[in-house]
Design a protein around this motif. Structure first.
Motif, PDB file in Angstrom:
ATOM      1  N   VAL A   1       7.982  -8.314  -7.472  1.00 25.55           N
ATOM      2  CA  VAL A   1       7.407  -7.260  -6.631  1.00 25.55           C
ATOM      3  C   VAL A   1       8.565  -6.582  -5.904  1.00 25.55           C
ATOM      4  O   VAL A   1       9.100  -7.140  -4.943  1.00 25.55           O
ATOM      5  CB  VAL A   1       6.400  -7.828  -5.615  1.00 25.55           C
ATOM      6  CG1 VAL A   1       5.886  -6.716  -4.694  1.00 25.55           C
ATOM      7  CG2 VAL A   1       5.243  -8.514  -6.315  1.00 25.55           C
TER       8      VAL A   1
ATOM      9  N   TRP B   1       9.166 -11.887  -4.334  1.00 25.78           N
ATOM     10  CA  TRP B   1       9.354 -10.785  -3.387  1.00 25.78           C
ATOM     11  C   TRP B   1      10.760 -10.196  -3.501  1.00 25.78           C
ATOM     12  O   TRP B   1      11.755 -10.898  -3.407  1.00 25.78           O
ATOM     13  CB  TRP B   1       9.069 -11.257  -1.963  1.00 25.78           C
ATOM     14  CG  TRP B   1       7.737 -11.949  -1.893  1.00 25.78           C
ATOM     15  CD1 TRP B   1       7.506 -13.272  -1.688  1.00 25.78           C
ATOM     16  CD2 TRP B   1       6.454 -11.342  -2.092  1.00 25.78           C
ATOM     17  NE1 TRP B   1       6.168 -13.545  -1.732  1.00 25.78           N
ATOM     18  CE2 TRP B   1       5.483 -12.376  -1.974  1.00 25.78           C
ATOM     19  CE3 TRP B   1       6.015 -10.039  -2.342  1.00 25.78           C
ATOM     20  CZ2 TRP B   1       4.127 -12.141  -2.105  1.00 25.78           C
ATOM     21  CZ3 TRP B   1       4.660  -9.805  -2.473  1.00 25.78           C
ATOM     22  CH2 TRP B   1       3.736 -10.845  -2.353  1.00 25.78           C
TER      23      TRP B   1
ATOM     24  N   TYR C   1       9.062   2.750 -11.639  1.00 27.75           N
ATOM     25  CA  TYR C   1       8.833   1.702 -12.634  1.00 27.75           C
ATOM     26  C   TYR C   1       9.216   2.156 -14.045  1.00 27.75           C
ATOM     27  O   TYR C   1       9.072   1.390 -15.001  1.00 27.75           O
ATOM     28  CB  TYR C   1       7.357   1.281 -12.610  1.00 27.75           C
ATOM     29  CG  TYR C   1       6.983   0.396 -11.444  1.00 27.75           C
ATOM     30  CD1 TYR C   1       7.360  -0.936 -11.401  1.00 27.75           C
ATOM     31  CD2 TYR C   1       6.234   0.904 -10.379  1.00 27.75           C
ATOM     32  CE1 TYR C   1       6.996  -1.750 -10.335  1.00 27.75           C
ATOM     33  CE2 TYR C   1       5.867   0.098  -9.304  1.00 27.75           C
ATOM     34  CZ  TYR C   1       6.258  -1.232  -9.285  1.00 27.75           C
ATOM     35  OH  TYR C   1       5.910  -2.034  -8.232  1.00 27.75           O
TER      36      TYR C   1
ATOM     37  N   GLY D   1      -2.680  -0.252 -12.493  1.00 26.43           N
ATOM     38  CA  GLY D   1      -1.441  -0.426 -11.746  1.00 26.43           C
ATOM     39  C   GLY D   1      -1.185   0.749 -10.817  1.00 26.43           C
ATOM     40  O   GLY D   1      -2.094   1.459 -10.399  1.00 26.43           O
ATOM     41  N   SER D   2       0.080   0.957 -10.508  1.00 19.67           N
ATOM     42  CA  SER D   2       0.462   2.069  -9.639  1.00 19.67           C
ATOM     43  C   SER D   2       1.395   3.031 -10.363  1.00 19.67           C
ATOM     44  O   SER D   2       2.092   3.821  -9.729  1.00 19.67           O
ATOM     45  CB  SER D   2       1.150   1.537  -8.374  1.00 19.67           C
ATOM     46  OG  SER D   2       2.277   0.747  -8.709  1.00 19.67           O
TER      47      SER D   2
ATOM     48  N   TRP E   1       3.647  -1.292  -4.792  1.00 17.99           N
ATOM     49  CA  TRP E   1       3.057  -2.389  -5.569  1.00 17.99           C
ATOM     50  C   TRP E   1       1.536  -2.243  -5.567  1.00 17.99           C
ATOM     51  O   TRP E   1       0.942  -1.766  -4.604  1.00 17.99           O
ATOM     52  CB  TRP E   1       3.470  -3.708  -4.923  1.00 17.99           C
ATOM     53  CG  TRP E   1       2.862  -4.942  -5.497  1.00 17.99           C
ATOM     54  CD1 TRP E   1       2.730  -5.280  -6.805  1.00 17.99           C
ATOM     55  CD2 TRP E   1       2.321  -6.041  -4.750  1.00 17.99           C
ATOM     56  NE1 TRP E   1       2.131  -6.505  -6.939  1.00 17.99           N
ATOM     57  CE2 TRP E   1       1.875  -7.012  -5.682  1.00 17.99           C
ATOM     58  CE3 TRP E   1       2.182  -6.305  -3.387  1.00 17.99           C
ATOM     59  CZ2 TRP E   1       1.284  -8.212  -5.295  1.00 17.99           C
ATOM     60  CZ3 TRP E   1       1.600  -7.497  -3.004  1.00 17.99           C
ATOM     61  CH2 TRP E   1       1.160  -8.441  -3.951  1.00 17.99           C
ATOM     62  N   ARG E   2       0.903  -2.660  -6.633  1.00 20.40           N
ATOM     63  CA  ARG E   2      -0.543  -2.515  -6.771  1.00 20.40           C
ATOM     64  C   ARG E   2      -1.337  -3.535  -5.950  1.00 20.40           C
ATOM     65  O   ARG E   2      -2.572  -3.555  -6.005  1.00 20.40           O
ATOM     66  CB  ARG E   2      -0.941  -2.625  -8.244  1.00 20.40           C
ATOM     67  CG  ARG E   2      -0.826  -4.041  -8.807  1.00 20.40           C
ATOM     68  CD  ARG E   2      -1.130  -4.103 -10.295  1.00 20.40           C
ATOM     69  NE  ARG E   2       0.010  -3.675 -11.086  1.00 20.40           N
ATOM     70  CZ  ARG E   2      -0.011  -3.596 -12.408  1.00 20.40           C
ATOM     71  NH1 ARG E   2      -1.109  -3.886 -13.076  1.00 20.40           N
ATOM     72  NH2 ARG E   2       1.064  -3.214 -13.075  1.00 20.40           N
TER      73      ARG E   2
ATOM     74  N   PHE F   1      -2.678  -0.209  -2.088  1.00 20.92           N
ATOM     75  CA  PHE F   1      -1.305  -0.464  -2.521  1.00 20.92           C
ATOM     76  C   PHE F   1      -0.495  -0.980  -1.344  1.00 20.92           C
ATOM     77  O   PHE F   1      -0.841  -0.765  -0.180  1.00 20.92           O
ATOM     78  CB  PHE F   1      -0.659   0.822  -3.052  1.00 20.92           C
ATOM     79  CG  PHE F   1      -1.434   1.484  -4.157  1.00 20.92           C
ATOM     80  CD1 PHE F   1      -1.278   1.092  -5.474  1.00 20.92           C
ATOM     81  CD2 PHE F   1      -2.318   2.524  -3.873  1.00 20.92           C
ATOM     82  CE1 PHE F   1      -1.988   1.700  -6.489  1.00 20.92           C
ATOM     83  CE2 PHE F   1      -3.032   3.143  -4.886  1.00 20.92           C
ATOM     84  CZ  PHE F   1      -2.866   2.736  -6.198  1.00 20.92           C
TER      85      PHE F   1
END
Length: 367
Positions: A61, A57, A68, A129-130, A78-79, A109
């Motif tokens: 993440v 964390w 990114y 992903g994102s 985050w995804r 997300f």
């Protein structure tokens, strides 16, 4: 940056592998729960801590919305898992943390923070992903607390807890973090909508039980009463209808709610001789659930007088006396009921009723 590159390389390797299925380091998973009559399904990939405890964390993440340096998004969350979009799907309209969300499948997300997290539900649900996250596709954002725990969860997982008839708490758990969010439904509305939709099906009409069940739901929940009355009438008077105790008593109940007490009483006079032990017991049970305790007692007493050596009629009378506050009589008939059964399962059930009566608890829910 190294973590991001690894994620991108992982995606490329999957593309090269084509249609041949091979093991993933982040396993695919799906978890589902029925909330009321609403199906909730979360599909996601399960990354492992893999020795990185304390570095997940704010590191692996990132916190908040970040760039990114891959794809088109300059401020991506985050995804909420790994690999493809985590998705969450609802078969009916719901609320998430009290905010409305329409039925559908959403990309899910999370913008993490050390104390709070922002959950994002997006129309985009099929990306990798994102990296191409677009805030314009957001349908809902809600903020929830981040809960710290002492026991570490190696592989990310979603599960459901604190279930009620109309809600459940979904939990994301990974490493030493839990992220809870409450999903709730308007059960009365969704159930009535489901019955209304079913009434457009010809097959639904082939069974009086279907029509009576729909009308009974309206009666028990004091909802959609006018339409429910027409459903009750159909359960009796259409080609597949049947004038039996269950259809007639439901119809009578709805007539009474419509202010037509005289008609209701007339229908019940026809219904009573048609009722068997199970029918009348269930009728008493329904009356108790509607807090009509005196009327319920009368139904249980009629049932007992017809069949005093039946465990179910004694069981019902025990419930009837308990609801009226007569614990002594309630326990007497519970004991009578217990003496009339021969299987352990039913005996254990009656034993639980006795304990509830002894403890002074509401026993109307015992069925």
């Amino acid at each position: 940056m190294r973590n991001i590159i690894l994620l991108i390389v992982s995606g490329m390797s999957l593309a090269v592998q084509g249609q041949v299925k091979t093991p993933r380091s982040s396993k695919m998973a799906t978890v589902s729960e029925e909330v009321g009559i609403t199906d909730v399904t979360i599909s996601y990939s399960r990354p492992a801590v893999n020795g990185r405890e304390g570095k997940i964390w704010g590191d692996l993440v990132p916190y908040g919305f970040v760039d990114y340096h891959y794809g088109t998004s300059k401020a991506a969350p985050w995804r909420a898992g790994a690999n493809e979009n985590t998705t969450i799907e609802f078969s009916t309209d719901v609320t998430v943390e009290g905010k409305p969300l329409a039925a559908g499948k959403y990309g899910f997300f999370i913008a993490m923070g050390p104390e709070k997290a922002t959950l994002v539900f997006s129309k985009d649900n099929n990306a990798w992903g994102s990296f191409y996250y677009n805030a314009a596709s957001d349908v809902l954002r809600v903020e929830v607390p981040v809960t710290k725990v002492t026991e570490s969860v190696e592989r990310l997982k979603y599960e459901f807890a604190a279930e009620t008839d109309s809600s459940a708490v979904a939990l994301l758990e990974w490493e030493k973090i839990k992220i809870p969010f409450t999903i709730a439904v308007d059960l009365k509305k969704t159930q009535v909508d489901a019955y209304r939709y079913a009434f457009n099906s010809g097959q639904f009409y082939e069974f009086w039980q279907n029509m009576q069940q729909a009308a009974d739901f309206c009666l028990m929940n004091d909802v959609n009463l006018e339409e429910g009355l027409t459903w009750a009438d159909r359960s009796i008077n259409t080609y597949f209808g049947e004038a039996n105790f269950r259809t007639l008593s439901t119809y009578a109940g709805l007539l009474e709610k419509a202010g037509r007490k005289h008609e209701s009483d007339s229908v019940m006079k026809i219904a009573w001789p048609k009722g068997n032990t199970q029918d009348i017991y269930y009728y008493g049970y329904k009356l108790q659930r509607m807090k009509k305790y005196k009327e319920a007692f009368e139904a249980f007493k009629i049932n007992y007088d017809k069949s005093p050596k039946d465990w179910l009629t004694n069981f019902g009378l025990a419930k009837g006396y308990a609801a009226l506050g007569d614990k002594t009589a309630a326990l007497k008939y519970a004991d009578n009921s217990l003496q009339l059964v021969h299987d352990q399962g039913t005996a254990a059930f009656i034993g639980r009723l006795k304990q509830a009566i002894t403890d002074g608890k509401d026993v109307s829910g015992f069925y």
